[in-house]
Scaffold this motif. Structure first.
Motif, PDB file in Angstrom:
ATOM      1  N   ILE A  32     -22.530 -41.794 -33.847  1.00 46.29           N
ATOM      2  CA  ILE A  32     -23.440 -41.179 -32.880  1.00 46.29           C
ATOM      3  C   ILE A  32     -22.667 -40.277 -31.930  1.00 46.29           C
ATOM      4  O   ILE A  32     -23.037 -39.123 -31.683  1.00 46.29           O
ATOM      5  CB  ILE A  32     -24.210 -42.260 -32.111  1.00 46.29           C
ATOM      6  CG1 ILE A  32     -25.206 -42.959 -33.037  1.00 46.29           C
ATOM      7  CG2 ILE A  32     -24.940 -41.663 -30.906  1.00 46.29           C
ATOM      8  CD1 ILE A  32     -25.865 -44.175 -32.427  1.00 46.29           C
ATOM      9  N   ALA A  33     -21.572 -40.785 -31.368  1.00 46.41           N
ATOM     10  CA  ALA A  33     -20.779 -39.988 -30.429  1.00 46.41           C
ATOM     11  C   ALA A  33     -20.193 -38.759 -31.116  1.00 46.41           C
ATOM     12  O   ALA A  33     -20.045 -37.696 -30.489  1.00 46.41           O
ATOM     13  CB  ALA A  33     -19.675 -40.844 -29.809  1.00 46.41           C
ATOM     14  N   ALA A  34     -19.849 -38.865 -32.412  1.00 42.84           N
ATOM     15  CA  ALA A  34     -19.308 -37.720 -33.146  1.00 42.84           C
ATOM     16  C   ALA A  34     -20.338 -36.597 -33.222  1.00 42.84           C
ATOM     17  O   ALA A  34     -20.004 -35.413 -33.048  1.00 42.84           O
ATOM     18  CB  ALA A  34     -18.888 -38.147 -34.554  1.00 42.84           C
ATOM     19  N   GLN A  35     -21.592 -36.946 -33.477  1.00 45.15           N
ATOM     20  CA  GLN A  35     -22.622 -35.919 -33.573  1.00 45.15           C
ATOM     21  C   GLN A  35     -22.948 -35.329 -32.202  1.00 45.15           C
ATOM     22  O   GLN A  35     -23.249 -34.142 -32.088  1.00 45.15           O
ATOM     23  CB  GLN A  35     -23.873 -36.502 -34.236  1.00 45.15           C
ATOM     24  CG  GLN A  35     -23.640 -36.865 -35.688  1.00 45.15           C
ATOM     25  CD  GLN A  35     -24.917 -37.230 -36.407  1.00 45.15           C
ATOM     26  OE1 GLN A  35     -25.875 -36.459 -36.428  1.00 45.15           O
ATOM     27  NE2 GLN A  35     -24.934 -38.402 -37.014  1.00 45.15           N
ATOM     28  N   VAL A  36     -22.897 -36.156 -31.152  1.00 45.82           N
ATOM     29  CA  VAL A  36     -23.066 -35.624 -29.796  1.00 45.82           C
ATOM     30  C   VAL A  36     -21.956 -34.614 -29.508  1.00 45.82           C
ATOM     31  O   VAL A  36     -22.196 -33.507 -29.014  1.00 45.82           O
ATOM     32  CB  VAL A  36     -23.062 -36.750 -28.751  1.00 45.82           C
ATOM     33  CG1 VAL A  36     -23.047 -36.167 -27.338  1.00 45.82           C
ATOM     34  CG2 VAL A  36     -24.270 -37.663 -28.929  1.00 45.82           C
ATOM     35  N   ALA A  37     -20.715 -34.996 -29.827  1.00 50.43           N
ATOM     36  CA  ALA A  37     -19.578 -34.104 -29.578  1.00 50.43           C
ATOM     37  C   ALA A  37     -19.683 -32.832 -30.410  1.00 50.43           C
ATOM     38  O   ALA A  37     -19.314 -31.747 -29.948  1.00 50.43           O
ATOM     39  CB  ALA A  37     -18.269 -34.836 -29.877  1.00 50.43           C
ATOM     40  N   ALA A  38     -20.194 -32.933 -31.651  1.00 48.08           N
ATOM     41  CA  ALA A  38     -20.341 -31.741 -32.491  1.00 48.08           C
ATOM     42  C   ALA A  38     -21.342 -30.763 -31.884  1.00 48.08           C
ATOM     43  O   ALA A  38     -21.118 -29.547 -31.870  1.00 48.08           O
ATOM     44  CB  ALA A  38     -20.780 -32.152 -33.898  1.00 48.08           C
ATOM     45  N   GLY A  39     -22.461 -31.286 -31.375  1.00 44.94           N
ATOM     46  CA  GLY A  39     -23.424 -30.412 -30.715  1.00 44.94           C
ATOM     47  C   GLY A  39     -22.839 -29.766 -29.471  1.00 44.94           C
ATOM     48  O   GLY A  39     -23.043 -28.577 -29.207  1.00 44.94           O
ATOM     49  N   LEU A  40     -22.088 -30.556 -28.701  1.00 40.03           N
ATOM     50  CA  LEU A  40     -21.457 -30.014 -27.500  1.00 40.03           C
ATOM     51  C   LEU A  40     -20.422 -28.953 -27.849  1.00 40.03           C
ATOM     52  O   LEU A  40     -20.257 -27.974 -27.108  1.00 40.03           O
ATOM     53  CB  LEU A  40     -20.806 -31.141 -26.699  1.00 40.03           C
ATOM     54  CG  LEU A  40     -21.761 -32.113 -26.011  1.00 40.03           C
ATOM     55  CD1 LEU A  40     -20.982 -33.268 -25.385  1.00 40.03           C
ATOM     56  CD2 LEU A  40     -22.597 -31.403 -24.944  1.00 40.03           C
ATOM     57  N   LEU A  84     -13.815 -38.711 -34.191  1.00 36.57           N
ATOM     58  CA  LEU A  84     -14.826 -39.761 -34.302  1.00 36.57           C
ATOM     59  C   LEU A  84     -15.518 -39.725 -35.661  1.00 36.57           C
ATOM     60  O   LEU A  84     -15.844 -40.779 -36.225  1.00 36.57           O
ATOM     61  CB  LEU A  84     -15.867 -39.603 -33.187  1.00 36.57           C
ATOM     62  CG  LEU A  84     -15.360 -39.851 -31.767  1.00 36.57           C
ATOM     63  CD1 LEU A  84     -16.468 -39.575 -30.756  1.00 36.57           C
ATOM     64  CD2 LEU A  84     -14.848 -41.276 -31.608  1.00 36.57           C
ATOM     65  N   GLY A  85     -15.745 -38.533 -36.211  1.00 46.91           N
ATOM     66  CA  GLY A  85     -16.332 -38.447 -37.539  1.00 46.91           C
ATOM     67  C   GLY A  85     -15.440 -39.063 -38.583  1.00 46.91           C
ATOM     68  O   GLY A  85     -15.896 -39.786 -39.485  1.00 46.91           O
ATOM     69  N   ASP A  86     -14.131 -38.818 -38.508  1.00 44.14           N
ATOM     70  CA  ASP A  86     -13.175 -39.428 -39.433  1.00 44.14           C
ATOM     71  C   ASP A  86     -13.198 -40.950 -39.328  1.00 44.14           C
ATOM     72  O   ASP A  86     -13.181 -41.663 -40.329  1.00 44.14           O
ATOM     73  CB  ASP A  86     -11.765 -38.919 -39.128  1.00 44.14           C
ATOM     74  CG  ASP A  86     -11.448 -37.616 -39.856  1.00 44.14           C
ATOM     75  OD1 ASP A  86     -12.301 -37.152 -40.633  1.00 44.14           O
ATOM     76  OD2 ASP A  86     -10.348 -37.084 -39.644  1.00 44.14           O
TER      77      ASP A  86
END
Length: 475
Positions: A121-129, A256-258
């Motif tokens: 979840i945090a990885a996708q938040v960071a990707a959008g940011l 985080l995605g990794d």
């Protein structure tokens, strides 16, 4: 807040259907775009602040910036307008993508997440940011209530009131206490590093089920048994006191995605404790951030990659495999669709285009109750003074800000006693409320409550309705 009601049309185009949420700054409505024939979310700012010219200009400028963002993890901003409401008052509004799902704050009511799910979840938040930061836009209010979980992945809400990186905001958008970085609390302008700090708090909260402990305004990342050391290290780096020591949002998305993909597949996709059991509509597929956004950044003591994997969890990497993308998405889908305690599907049909201003969640201090607004000027003065004093006692406004507001209040009180230009003094006091000075803080909900108490001093006993009532490009 307002005279909004089902059936009202904004600029003869957006037909309000039903209210989704309400907060200190705005109401959010499900609406129909009658021109394009699609459902949308419409966020209408409170006329008590929307009639302020400075706020209207800032909101319009930042909405234009947010409208240029296109990313699977960002809720789209479609339109902006300013409408004169039937009951009086000028209300800026934002038209946004309507997303179905439930937010992370609601999910965390059921307890913490497995570490792989929290990382995904945090990885996708960071990707959008990362996409927003590359465009010079800073969100300024990342928190679980602004992270929507859908069957297709994560959507970040409330980009419609984002800030522009490095642009002075006069304190108009302060964010949510507990997720604000220490430099932001001290009055610094918005920066991408502030968003990264908030993601660190969000990640910690997802791991333990509540906001992490803090010391002198600085959150501490928890050490949780079973969580990979690399995840603890990157989370700790997000919460560094020095903004320059935090990772970029792009690097954070890659790390985080990794880590999420490195978890055993069965554990990563296993169902987790449900949120409230309510029906949910299908969502749209979400894919990880483009490779161009995942910039590499060295990091000390990298965690060894799992056997058979060429990836290093402490660097940003290109995401190319369809199977790897599906693993990350499967984690979020499992969270959204897992069965409730009664065996029914989990999830909630919730807004999404924007969260309704600064809204309290279960981990924040309860908001100060909204006072019943007096209709006479003497009662309004007494209520204003009492609320201001209570806010200082509760730590929701600092003493320096309270002193300058109190001085303006004295001017208004003198004008009432001497029969001078009361409306002008009330307008000056309202302006003082809506503009924080550097290194001062006024809680957003308190700011709005105090502003509403000044309505009896307006010429018509209602919100200021000055200004153009047509939105940009509407003619």
């Amino acid at each position: 807040m307002s005279t909004l009601a089902p059936g009202l049309r904004l600029h003869d185009r957006f037909l309000l259907v039903g209210r989704i949420g309400v907060g200190g700054m705005a109401e959010v409505w499900r609406a129909d775009d009658t021109v394009l024939g699609r459902p949308v979310a419409v966020k209408v700012l409170d006329p008590s602040i929307g009639s302020d010219t400075t706020i209207r200009m800032a909101t319009h400028r930042e909405a234009r910036a947010a409208a240029g963002l296109t990313h699977p993890n960002i809720t789209r901003v479609y339109d902006y307008g300013e409408a004169a409401l039937p009951g009086g008052g000028l209300a800026p509004y934002l038209v946004m993508e309507l997303v179905e799902g439930h937010d992370l704050a609601e999910r965390l009511d059921a307890g913490p997440l497995p570490w792989a799910a929290a990382a995904a979840i945090a990885a996708q938040v960071a990707a959008g940011l990362a996409a927003a930061h590359a465009a010079g836009v800073v969100h300024c209010d990342i928190k679980p209530g602004n992270v929507m979980l859908t069957p297709g992945g994560v959507k970040i809400l409330d980009f419609g009131i984002a800030g522009l990186a490095g642009t002075p905001d006069g304190g108009l958008r302060y964010g949510t206490v507990g997720y604000c970085s220490p430099e932001r609390l001290a009055g610094a302008d918005p920066t991408p590093a502030g968003d990264v700090y908030a993601v660190g708090v969000l990640l910690a909260e997802a791991l333990v089920g509540q906001r992490p402990e803090s010391s002198r305004g600085l959150a501490r990342f928890p050490v949780v048994p079973g969580v990979p050391p690399a995840l603890t290290r990157i989370g700790t780096a997000c919460l560094a006191a020095d903004p320059s020591q935090r990772p970029t949002s792009a690097d954070l998305a890659g790390v985080l995605g990794d880590l999420a993909r490195s978890a055993p597949h069965a554990a990563a996709a296993a169902p987790v404790s449900p949120g409230p059991a309510r029906p949910m509509s299908p969502g749209r597929a979400v894919v990880p951030a483009p490779t161009s956004l995942l910039r590499s950044k060295p990091s000390a003591e990298p965690e060894p990659a799992p056997s058979g994997s060429p990836r290093n969890p402490m660097r940003a990497v290109a995401i190319g495999g369809v199977a790897a993308a599906l693993v990350v998405i499967a984690i979020v889908v499992a969270i959204v669709a897992s069965p409730g305690s009664d065996g029914t599907p989990g999830g909630q049909v919730a807004q999404a285009g924007a969260s309704p201003g600064v809204v309290a969640d279960p981990t924040t201090d309860p908001p100060t109750p909204t006072p019943t607004a007096p209709t006479d000027q003497a009662g309004a003065l007494a209520a204003f003074e009492a609320l201001l004093a209570q806010a200082v006692d509760d730590g929701k406004i600092d003493e320096k800000a309270a002193e300058r507001i109190s001085n303006r209040l004295d001017d208004l009180r003198d004008a009432v006693a001497e029969g001078e230009d009361v409306e002008r003094e009330a307008r000056d006091l309202r302006g003082e409320l809506l503009r924080d000075r550097n290194r001062e803080h006024v809680d957003e909900e308190i700011r709005l409550q105090l502003a509403r108490l000044l309505i009896p001093f307006n010429a018509n006993g209602d919100s200021d309705t000055s200004g153009d009532n047509s939105g940009p490009g509407r003619g």
